[in-house]
Design a protein around this motif. Structure first.
Motif, PDB file in Angstrom:
ATOM      1  N   GLU A 133       0.834  -1.200   0.000  1.00  0.00           N
ATOM      2  CA  GLU A 133       0.000   0.000   0.000  1.00  0.00           C
ATOM      3  C   GLU A 133       0.867   1.248   0.000  1.00  0.00           C
ATOM      4  OE1 GLU A 133      -3.184   0.121   3.011  1.00  0.00           O
ATOM      5  OE2 GLU A 133      -3.347  -2.014   2.574  1.00  0.00           O
ATOM      6  N   ALA A 134       1.959   1.181   0.745  1.00  0.00           N
ATOM      7  CA  ALA A 134       2.824   2.354   0.857  1.00  0.00           C
ATOM      8  C   ALA A 134       3.442   2.737  -0.485  1.00  0.00           C
ATOM      9  CB  ALA A 134       3.925   2.096   1.885  1.00  0.00           C
ATOM     10  N   VAL A 135       3.657   1.759  -1.365  1.00  0.00           N
ATOM     11  CA  VAL A 135       4.229   2.106  -2.662  1.00  0.00           C
ATOM     12  C   VAL A 135       3.125   2.375  -3.697  1.00  0.00           C
ATOM     13  CG1 VAL A 135       6.449   0.983  -2.326  1.00  0.00           C
ATOM     14  CG2 VAL A 135       4.565  -0.316  -3.303  1.00  0.00           C
ATOM     15  N   GLN A 136       1.940   2.724  -3.198  1.00  0.00           N
ATOM     16  CA  GLN A 136       0.852   3.176  -4.061  1.00  0.00           C
ATOM     17  C   GLN A 136       0.344   2.102  -5.004  1.00  0.00           C
ATOM     18  OE1 GLN A 136      -0.298   6.341  -3.607  1.00  0.00           O
ATOM     19  NE2 GLN A 136       1.246   6.529  -2.015  1.00  0.00           N
ATOM     20  N   ILE A 137       0.358   0.853  -4.547  1.00  0.00           N
ATOM     21  CA  ILE A 137      -0.273  -0.189  -5.339  1.00  0.00           C
ATOM     22  C   ILE A 137      -1.734  -0.238  -4.918  1.00  0.00           C
ATOM     23  CG2 ILE A 137      -0.399  -2.693  -5.677  1.00  0.00           C
ATOM     24  CD1 ILE A 137       2.653  -2.687  -5.674  1.00  0.00           C
ATOM     25  N   ARG A 138      -2.628  -0.074  -5.910  1.00  0.00           N
ATOM     26  CA  ARG A 138      -4.039   0.148  -5.551  1.00  0.00           C
ATOM     27  C   ARG A 138      -4.720  -1.120  -5.065  1.00  0.00           C
ATOM     28  NH1 ARG A 138      -3.292   3.249  -9.990  1.00  0.00           N
ATOM     29  NH2 ARG A 138      -2.862   5.365  -9.337  1.00  0.00           N
ATOM     30  N   ASP A 139      -4.304  -2.239  -5.590  1.00  0.00           N
ATOM     31  CA  ASP A 139      -4.961  -3.491  -5.206  1.00  0.00           C
ATOM     32  C   ASP A 139      -3.929  -4.423  -4.592  1.00  0.00           C
ATOM     33  OD1 ASP A 139      -6.579  -5.626  -4.908  1.00  0.00           O
ATOM     34  OD2 ASP A 139      -7.063  -5.878  -7.033  1.00  0.00           O
ATOM     35  N   ALA A 141      -3.911  -6.754  -2.432  1.00  0.00           N
ATOM     36  CA  ALA A 141      -4.212  -8.182  -2.255  1.00  0.00           C
ATOM     37  C   ALA A 141      -3.921  -8.949  -3.542  1.00  0.00           C
ATOM     38  CB  ALA A 141      -5.667  -8.353  -1.849  1.00  0.00           C
ATOM     39  N   ARG A 142      -4.246  -8.348  -4.701  1.00  0.00           N
ATOM     40  CA  ARG A 142      -4.009  -9.027  -5.970  1.00  0.00           C
ATOM     41  C   ARG A 142      -2.500  -9.135  -6.238  1.00  0.00           C
ATOM     42  NH1 ARG A 142      -2.893  -8.333 -11.288  1.00  0.00           N
ATOM     43  NH2 ARG A 142      -2.417  -6.138 -11.068  1.00  0.00           N
ATOM     44  N   VAL A 143      -1.798  -8.023  -6.010  1.00  0.00           N
ATOM     45  CA  VAL A 143      -0.354  -8.021  -6.270  1.00  0.00           C
ATOM     46  C   VAL A 143       0.354  -8.988  -5.322  1.00  0.00           C
ATOM     47  CG1 VAL A 143       1.714  -6.579  -6.253  1.00  0.00           C
ATOM     48  CG2 VAL A 143      -0.420  -5.695  -7.201  1.00  0.00           C
ATOM     49  N   PHE A 144      -0.151  -9.100  -4.098  1.00  0.00           N
ATOM     50  CA  PHE A 144       0.447  -9.998  -3.108  1.00  0.00           C
ATOM     51  C   PHE A 144       0.493 -11.432  -3.637  1.00  0.00           C
ATOM     52  CE2 PHE A 144       0.624 -12.629   0.674  1.00  0.00           C
ATOM     53  CZ  PHE A 144       1.497 -11.936   1.486  1.00  0.00           C
ATOM     54  N   GLY A 145      -0.583 -11.838  -4.320  1.00  0.00           N
ATOM     55  CA  GLY A 145      -0.644 -13.220  -4.808  1.00  0.00           C
ATOM     56  C   GLY A 145      -0.151 -13.371  -6.237  1.00  0.00           C
ATOM     57  N   ALA A 146       0.335 -12.305  -6.842  1.00  0.00           N
ATOM     58  CA  ALA A 146       0.709 -12.367  -8.258  1.00  0.00           C
ATOM     59  C   ALA A 146       2.168 -12.748  -8.422  1.00  0.00           C
ATOM     60  CB  ALA A 146       0.453 -11.012  -8.911  1.00  0.00           C
ATOM     61  N   TYR A 147       2.468 -13.347  -9.588  1.00  0.00           N
ATOM     62  CA  TYR A 147       3.856 -13.614  -9.951  1.00  0.00           C
ATOM     63  C   TYR A 147       4.397 -12.410 -10.712  1.00  0.00           C
ATOM     64  CZ  TYR A 147       3.286 -18.413  -8.490  1.00  0.00           C
ATOM     65  OH  TYR A 147       3.088 -19.517  -7.739  1.00  0.00           O
ATOM     66  N   PRO A 148       5.718 -12.205 -10.687  1.00  0.00           N
ATOM     67  CA  PRO A 148       6.269 -10.995 -11.314  1.00  0.00           C
ATOM     68  C   PRO A 148       5.810 -10.785 -12.763  1.00  0.00           C
ATOM     69  CG  PRO A 148       7.952 -12.059 -10.020  1.00  0.00           C
ATOM     70  CD  PRO A 148       6.745 -12.937  -9.939  1.00  0.00           C
ATOM     71  N   HIS A 149       5.677 -11.878 -13.545  1.00  0.00           N
ATOM     72  CA  HIS A 149       5.338 -11.672 -14.962  1.00  0.00           C
ATOM     73  C   HIS A 149       3.897 -11.202 -15.148  1.00  0.00           C
ATOM     74  CE1 HIS A 149       2.795 -15.272 -15.519  1.00  0.00           C
ATOM     75  NE2 HIS A 149       3.524 -15.745 -14.512  1.00  0.00           N
ATOM     76  N   GLU A 150       3.102 -11.309 -14.076  1.00  0.00           N
ATOM     77  CA  GLU A 150       1.713 -10.864 -14.201  1.00  0.00           C
ATOM     78  C   GLU A 150       1.562  -9.365 -13.952  1.00  0.00           C
ATOM     79  OE1 GLU A 150      -0.630 -14.846 -12.773  1.00  0.00           O
ATOM     80  OE2 GLU A 150       0.321 -13.648 -11.231  1.00  0.00           O
ATOM     81  N   LEU A 151       2.669  -8.709 -13.628  1.00  0.00           N
ATOM     82  CA  LEU A 151       2.594  -7.286 -13.317  1.00  0.00           C
ATOM     83  C   LEU A 151       3.127  -6.458 -14.478  1.00  0.00           C
ATOM     84  CD1 LEU A 151       3.991  -7.331  -9.673  1.00  0.00           C
ATOM     85  CD2 LEU A 151       1.624  -7.461 -10.434  1.00  0.00           C
ATOM     86  N   SER A 152       2.613  -5.224 -14.612  1.00  0.00           N
ATOM     87  CA  SER A 152       3.147  -4.311 -15.615  1.00  0.00           C
ATOM     88  C   SER A 152       4.490  -3.776 -15.121  1.00  0.00           C
ATOM     89  CB  SER A 152       2.176  -3.166 -15.835  1.00  0.00           C
ATOM     90  OG  SER A 152       2.120  -2.375 -14.665  1.00  0.00           O
ATOM     91  N   GLY A 153       5.204  -3.077 -16.013  1.00  0.00           N
ATOM     92  CA  GLY A 153       6.528  -2.567 -15.657  1.00  0.00           C
ATOM     93  C   GLY A 153       6.489  -1.674 -14.421  1.00  0.00           C
ATOM     94  N   GLY A 154       5.518  -0.783 -14.398  1.00  0.00           N
ATOM     95  CA  GLY A 154       5.434   0.146 -13.272  1.00  0.00           C
ATOM     96  C   GLY A 154       5.123  -0.574 -11.972  1.00  0.00           C
TER      97      GLY A 154
END
Lengths: 274, 251, 300
Positions: A133-139, A141-154
């Protein structure tokens, strides 16, 4: 208070033509502030950052007259001491998040692993979420369970920054942390870093090729050329730079307001490299 | 009449709808910029014009010729492209000489020697570079070779896909100056794609801002200098290109 | 200007100088690898021995000595590797056998490499149904163990060294096609290929002038590393009596011949075995060294 002392840092790589010195006697001190290191490719700025963390890639060798972090002599640090420092008290953010995150582990697990060094399991989980949350990730919970390739560059870059920061380091070395990002995302990432310096009193070494960005973001700027610091100045006084290299770098940037056409080009003088 | 006319261009790669209805016209001798962030579809527009990406819907005409799937030999002589990464756009096992002589061989030019030497001189490389391999050159020198390769067929249109974003600032200035000079000397028409508003403002008379595959707005250089952007997104881009402003709060 | 300076010049003045300079740099890198040089020496020794066989070999490889006195002699000064059951000098037979081995190696390389390269690059570059058809055909060949497939071919074509070579060549291209296809896929969409397309280059020109040179080095490395296996397959066919026919001095057939008395007269089977071992080792070491020089991706 001074966090980091660097005196006469040298990094050498053996080549077929004999040893090549890529960092040649760099000295500076860092307090709880934002220090920018700018230079073009091959100026030795990245190797300076790596050498501070003892990450000079072999067969390169780093030597210094003094390399001290919070009273600890890093030159004599044992592997055990390094483990207690790297990722816990001093961290590094690199340019491309893809190479720095483990591709087969979820972001959450990686964050918890970093946090587990100092916290219990439940606590680590809470801290990981809080950090996302502190790094301004809006969701988060989703990012917590995601693998790196599922995320955009930012997102990946922010996750990476979260990972570096979860142990609340006293010193962060950021090597072109935003140059793979879009300009609008870039500003957001810088805000996060800025807040950490302001709120937590972290020391930040910000390595970049972008003089304009460093000038607007940092407190102090070191300008490197051919392995040396050619000029050190307050970021606010960048426009009054005295060294012809710094002036040249500033002048050769195109401007929205329109500047000279053709753009002034930088003529390198041999004397600068001596 | 416009030299390049793109109307309602759509590009789809399978499920991905990369460009969603973009239209613009570029007059002969003009330099036109396309600005956007990664994923905005700006490079895909260029690729669709030159035939490296499919035109799924809409029309693209260059010098009155409507472009279909197959491009004629004449098309390649009229339109050339310079790519972003000079490390990836030159064949690692071909000498500069081979890089420059190949297009001449394809199009059956006969005075190859003279043309190669002239092209090297024009991009400021000199003849000593002729028989070197790409790995013996710096990034800026490679980009000059890529420009020479594009110019050697004497095209009227050059598509420039982030031609300087992989280069150091001082080298960027040199390459931008070179492109500027060549356009003035040869009356070339440019379409320049960049994420850097300052580069586009410096090089182009008009520009299109793109986001999510769509055109946001079209501006002139004067608009840009006056910060006369109508859309919020363009204003964000303009603000971001100033550098960092700490005072602002995000919340 | 010395020759080295001319070769290593940063500003070559002609196409030839550029190419030779590049080759010389590769050679310097290869020379620095001691094991590769051992491999190269072994391979060069094979070539030299094969070419000079009639002059090196002290005896006739086919016609033996006196059957009553010279049969199955142990190694001695007179017969450095001993003699076989027909009183022939094994040393001379091994030396003449080098010719057959070299012929197998060269012919297989010359036949299999171009087939593999052509099929692999074509499949990878065009993709779609061309890719499907070519790669399924390749898969069918790959599905059989090489020796079994070669056996089938030889059985169909009839025994003999020429047919053995054809059979081995026909069974060894599929891995090269796979490799070339994989390499082609990684470079097919690169900007330098796009640039060539934009200049109006035909597919054939791109395949031949741009794609193949980049696939060539990894395929050459693979072929070199496979040479040991090819020699062993040839020897295996010879051993089974489907390759070289008696009295030809083929190493595999020689081992087969010596197998009957391996307990009492060990040298008859061992000597050609050592020759196979040395040459296979040579190709493997050379292949490893070439990979380090030509294919920096695979470097540790």
């Amino acid at each position: 208070m001074t966090l980091l002392h660097v005196e006469n840092l040298r990094v050498t790589f053996p080549t077929r033509q004999g040893p090549a010195e890529v960092v040649r006697g760099v000295s500076f001190t860092l307090g709880r502030e934002r220090l920018g290191i700018v230079g073009e490719s091959g100026s030795g700025k990245s190797q300076t950052g790596r050498a501070i963390l003892g990450l000079t890639p072999p067969p390169g060798r780093a030597t210094a007259d003094r390399l001290e972090f919070d009273g600890i002599d890093l030159r004599a640090a044992t592997p055990r001491q390094w483990r207690g420092l790297r990722g816990i008290r001093m961290s590094m953010v690199m340019q491309d998040p893809k190479f720095s995150l483990n591709p087969v582990m979820t972001i959450g697990r990686q964050l918890m692993e970093a946090a587990r060094r100092t916290a219990s399991r439940a606590e680590a989980r809470d801290r990981a979420m809080a950090m996302l949350e502190a790094v301004q990730i809006r969701d988060p919970a989703r990012v917590f369970g995601a693998y790196p390739h599922e995320l955009s560059g930012g997102m990946g870059q922010r996750a990476m920054i979260a990972m570096m920061l979860i142990a609340e380091p006293d010193l962060l070395i950021a090597d072109e942390p935003t140059s793979a990002l879009d300009v609008t995302v870039q500003i957001e990432v810088l805000r996060i870093l800025d807040r950490l310096v302001q709120d937590r009193g972290m020391g930040l070494v910000f390595i970049s090729h972008d003089l304009r960005l460093v000038g607007s973001f940092c407190d102090r700027v070191l300008v490197m050329y051919a392995g040396r610091v050619v000029e050190e100045l307050k970021a606010a006084e960048l426009a009054q730079a005295r060294h012809p290299y710094t002036q040249g770098l500033l002048n050769c940037l195109p401007r929205i307001e329109g500047g000279r056409r053709p753009l002034p080009v930088l003529t390198r003088e041999e004397g600068w490299a001596l | 009449m416009a030299l390049i006319d793109v109307s309602d261009l759509h590009v789809r790669f399978g499920e991905v709808h990369a460009v969603r209805g973009v239209s613009f016209r570029v007059a002969e001798g003009e330099s036109y910029g396309i600005v956007g962030e990664s994923g905005s579809g700006k490079s895909t527009v260029l690729r669709a014009i030159c035939g490296l990406a499919p035109i799924s819907e809409g029309r693209v005409t260059v010098a009155g010729e409507e472009l279909g799937r197959r491009r004629s030999a004449g098309f390649h002589r009229r339109l050339q492209m310079v790519f972003q990464d000079p490390y990836a756009s030159l064949h690692p096992r071909h000498t500069i000489d081979r890089v420059l002589s190949e297009p001449l061989a394809i199009h059956g030019f006969d005075d190859r020697e003279a043309r190669i030497l002239r092209a090297l001189d024009e991009v400021g490389l000199g003849r000593g570079f002729r028989f070197r391999y790409p790995h013996q050159l710096s990034g800026g020198q490679r980009q000059r070779v890529a420009i020479a390769r594009a110019l050697i067929l004497e095209p009227r249109v050059m598509l420039l896909d982030e031609p300087t974003s992989a280069l150091d600032a001082s080298i960027q200035a040199e390459v931008l100056n070179l492109l500027d000079r060549l356009r003035a000397e040869r009356g070339l028409t440019y379409i320049l794609v960049s994420h850097d508003l300052a580069v586009v403002a410096h090089m182009c008379e008009r520009l299109l801002v793109m986001q999510h595959g769509q055109a946001v707005e079209e501006l002139t250089r004067a608009d840009l200098r006056a910060r006369a952007a109508r859309e919020t997104y363009t204003r964000d881009l303009l603000a971001a290109s100033e550098g960092y402003r700490p005072a602002e709060s995000i919340r | 200007m010395t020759r080295t300076e001319w070769l290593l010049s940063e500003q070559p003045a002609s196409r030839r100088q550029a190419r030779l300079g590049q080759a010389y740099r590769t050679w310097l890198a290869l020379k620095a690898n001691r094991l590769a040089m051992v491999g190269l020496t072994l391979v060069l020794a094979l070539i030299a021995v094969a070419l000079l066989a009639p002059w090196i070999a002290p005896y006739d490889p086919i016609v033996g000595g006196d059957l009553r006195t010279d049969r199955l002699q142990p190694p001695s000064w007179e017969h450095p590797m001993g003699t076989d059951d027909l009183a022939r000098d094994i040393f001379s037979r091994v030396i003449h056998g080098a010719r057959l081995t070299l012929m197998v190696v060269v012919l297989v390389a010359v036949i299999a490499t171009p087939i593999g390269l052509a099929i692999g690059t074509t499949a990878g570059y065009f993709g779609g149904w061309i890719d499907t058809v070519l790669m399924r055909a390749t898969d069918i060949f790959l599905a059989f163990p090489r020796l079994i497939l070669a056996l089938a071919f030889v059985a169909a074509l009839g025994p003999g060294i020429e047919n053995a070579i054809i059979a081995i060549a026909l069974t060894s291209w599929p891995p090269y096609a796979r490799l070339a296809r994989a390499e082609t896929l990684t470079i097919r969409d690169s900007d330098f290929i796009n640039a060539a397309r934009l200049q109006g280059a035909s597919s054939l020109r791109i395949l031949w002038g741009h794609v193949t040179p980049l696939c060539l080095s990894s395929v050459v490395v693979r072929v070199t590393l496979d040479m040991a296996g090819i020699i062993l397959t040839a020897a295996g066919l010879g051993f089974l009596g489907l390759g070289a026919q008696p009295p030809q001095p083929e190493w595999g057939a020689m081992i087969a011949g010596g197998r009957r008395f391996i307990i009492d007269y060990w040298w008859v089977a061992t000597m050609p075995g050592l020759a196979i071992f040395a040459v296979s080792l040579g190709f493997n070491l050379l292949g490893d060294g070439l990979r380090d020089v030509l294919d920096p991706k695979a470097r540790k």
